[in-house]
Motif scaffolding. Structure first.
Motif, PDB file in Angstrom:
ATOM      1  N   CYS A  96       0.850  -1.179   0.000  1.00 39.15           N
ATOM      2  CA  CYS A  96       0.000   0.000   0.000  1.00 39.15           C
ATOM      3  C   CYS A  96       0.893   1.239   0.000  1.00 39.15           C
ATOM      4  O   CYS A  96       2.023   1.207   0.484  1.00 39.15           O
ATOM      5  N   ALA A  97       0.365   2.297  -0.572  1.00 39.68           N
ATOM      6  CA  ALA A  97       1.111   3.538  -0.712  1.00 39.68           C
ATOM      7  C   ALA A  97       0.144   4.702  -0.600  1.00 39.68           C
ATOM      8  O   ALA A  97      -1.053   4.567  -0.833  1.00 39.68           O
ATOM      9  N   THR A  98       0.710   5.863  -0.248  1.00 43.18           N
ATOM     10  CA  THR A  98      -0.134   7.034  -0.092  1.00 43.18           C
ATOM     11  C   THR A  98       0.528   8.271  -0.673  1.00 43.18           C
ATOM     12  O   THR A  98       1.759   8.364  -0.737  1.00 43.18           O
ATOM     13  N   SER A  99      -0.319   9.203  -1.087  1.00 42.27           N
ATOM     14  CA  SER A  99       0.165  10.465  -1.636  1.00 42.27           C
ATOM     15  C   SER A  99      -0.905  11.534  -1.418  1.00 42.27           C
ATOM     16  O   SER A  99      -2.095  11.232  -1.458  1.00 42.27           O
ATOM     17  N   PRO A 100      -0.485  12.782  -1.212  1.00 39.64           N
ATOM     18  CA  PRO A 100      -1.473  13.856  -1.082  1.00 39.64           C
ATOM     19  C   PRO A 100      -2.110  14.246  -2.406  1.00 39.64           C
ATOM     20  O   PRO A 100      -3.190  14.822  -2.427  1.00 39.64           O
ATOM     21  N   ALA A 101      -1.421  13.960  -3.508  1.00 36.71           N
ATOM     22  CA  ALA A 101      -1.960  14.315  -4.823  1.00 36.71           C
ATOM     23  C   ALA A 101      -1.309  13.444  -5.882  1.00 36.71           C
ATOM     24  O   ALA A 101      -0.120  13.148  -5.796  1.00 36.71           O
ATOM     25  N   VAL A 102      -2.085  13.049  -6.863  1.00 41.57           N
ATOM     26  CA  VAL A 102      -1.534  12.274  -7.975  1.00 41.57           C
ATOM     27  C   VAL A 102      -2.182  12.732  -9.269  1.00 41.57           C
ATOM     28  O   VAL A 102      -3.325  13.196  -9.283  1.00 41.57           O
ATOM     29  N   PHE A 103      -1.444  12.584 -10.378  1.00 47.53           N
ATOM     30  CA  PHE A 103      -2.001  12.827 -11.703  1.00 47.53           C
ATOM     31  C   PHE A 103      -2.403  11.521 -12.363  1.00 47.53           C
ATOM     32  O   PHE A 103      -3.292  11.479 -13.204  1.00 47.53           O
ATOM     33  N   ASP A 104      -1.699  10.489 -11.995  1.00 48.71           N
ATOM     34  CA  ASP A 104      -1.976   9.154 -12.522  1.00 48.71           C
ATOM     35  C   ASP A 104      -2.059   8.216 -11.324  1.00 48.71           C
ATOM     36  O   ASP A 104      -1.043   7.974 -10.666  1.00 48.71           O
ATOM     37  N   TRP A 105      -3.235   7.721 -11.051  1.00 40.78           N
ATOM     38  CA  TRP A 105      -3.468   6.962  -9.825  1.00 40.78           C
ATOM     39  C   TRP A 105      -2.496   5.800  -9.688  1.00 40.78           C
ATOM     40  O   TRP A 105      -2.131   5.438  -8.597  1.00 40.78           O
ATOM     41  N   PHE A 106      -2.096   5.200 -10.797  1.00 41.68           N
ATOM     42  CA  PHE A 106      -1.309   3.982 -10.734  1.00 41.68           C
ATOM     43  C   PHE A 106       0.151   4.196 -11.162  1.00 41.68           C
ATOM     44  O   PHE A 106       0.831   3.246 -11.535  1.00 41.68           O
ATOM     45  N   ASN A 107       0.592   5.437 -11.102  1.00 44.58           N
ATOM     46  CA  ASN A 107       2.008   5.723 -11.348  1.00 44.58           C
ATOM     47  C   ASN A 107       2.724   5.698 -10.007  1.00 44.58           C
ATOM     48  O   ASN A 107       2.569   6.609  -9.191  1.00 44.58           O
ATOM     49  N   SER A 108       3.526   4.683  -9.782  1.00 43.55           N
ATOM     50  CA  SER A 108       4.132   4.471  -8.474  1.00 43.55           C
ATOM     51  C   SER A 108       5.089   5.583  -8.071  1.00 43.55           C
ATOM     52  O   SER A 108       5.322   5.800  -6.878  1.00 43.55           O
ATOM     53  N   THR A 109       5.632   6.303  -9.032  1.00 44.28           N
ATOM     54  CA  THR A 109       6.601   7.361  -8.702  1.00 44.28           C
ATOM     55  C   THR A 109       5.949   8.544  -8.002  1.00 44.28           C
ATOM     56  O   THR A 109       6.636   9.401  -7.446  1.00 44.28           O
ATOM     57  N   GLN A 110       4.633   8.619  -8.026  1.00 41.52           N
ATOM     58  CA  GLN A 110       3.926   9.734  -7.411  1.00 41.52           C
ATOM     59  C   GLN A 110       3.588   9.495  -5.942  1.00 41.52           C
ATOM     60  O   GLN A 110       3.038  10.380  -5.299  1.00 41.52           O
ATOM     61  N   TYR A 111       3.937   8.356  -5.425  1.00 42.45           N
ATOM     62  CA  TYR A 111       3.570   8.025  -4.050  1.00 42.45           C
ATOM     63  C   TYR A 111       4.774   8.217  -3.134  1.00 42.45           C
ATOM     64  O   TYR A 111       5.878   7.755  -3.442  1.00 42.45           O
TER      65      TYR A 111
END
Length: 124
Positions: A96-111
């Motif tokens: 599981c991973a978390t982020s305050p904001a993403v442009f692509d829900w499944f782009n792991s680099t954004q988490y």
């Protein structure tokens, strides 16, 4: 900082079910997006299911639609992944991973924060 801890993995036969949990602790104020990823040996990490914890909107990979359900319990700061009709190809380490904001829900680099991962094995 936020800490994520997964639980609920294990081994199951094809057609069975498992429920994964991801408990968040620490600074959870920015955990707007909570997403489950998985990685099988020799394969790239892929997004499986995601939830916007504010609006409770969800997103699923095509490979799990209709079989997996992501949900949240705000009182427990926990996100769940209910996995039904499991297939051998679902075998992987799940994160599981978390982020305050993403442009692509499944782009792991954004988490920004990740759990340690938990193994799910589905036998035929």
């Amino acid at each position: 900082q936020v800490r994520l801890v997964e639980s609920g993995g294990g081994s199951v036969q094809a057609g069975g079910s498992l429920r994964l949990s991801c408990a968040a602790s620490g600074d959870t104020r920015s955990n707007k997006y909570m997403t489950w990823f998985r990685q099988a040996p020799g394969k790239e990490r892929e997004g499986v299911a995601a939830i916007n914890t504010v609006y409770r909107t969800t997103n699923y990979a095509d490979s799990v639609k209709g079989r997996f359900t992501i949900s949240q319990d705000n009182a427990k700061n926990t996100v769940y992944l209910q996995m039904n009709s499991l297939k051998p190809e679902d075998t992987a380490m799940y994160y599981c991973a978390t982020s305050p904001a993403v442009f692509d829900w499944f782009n792991s680099t954004q988490y920004r924060a990740w759990g340690q991962g938990i193994q799910v094995t589905v036998s035929s």
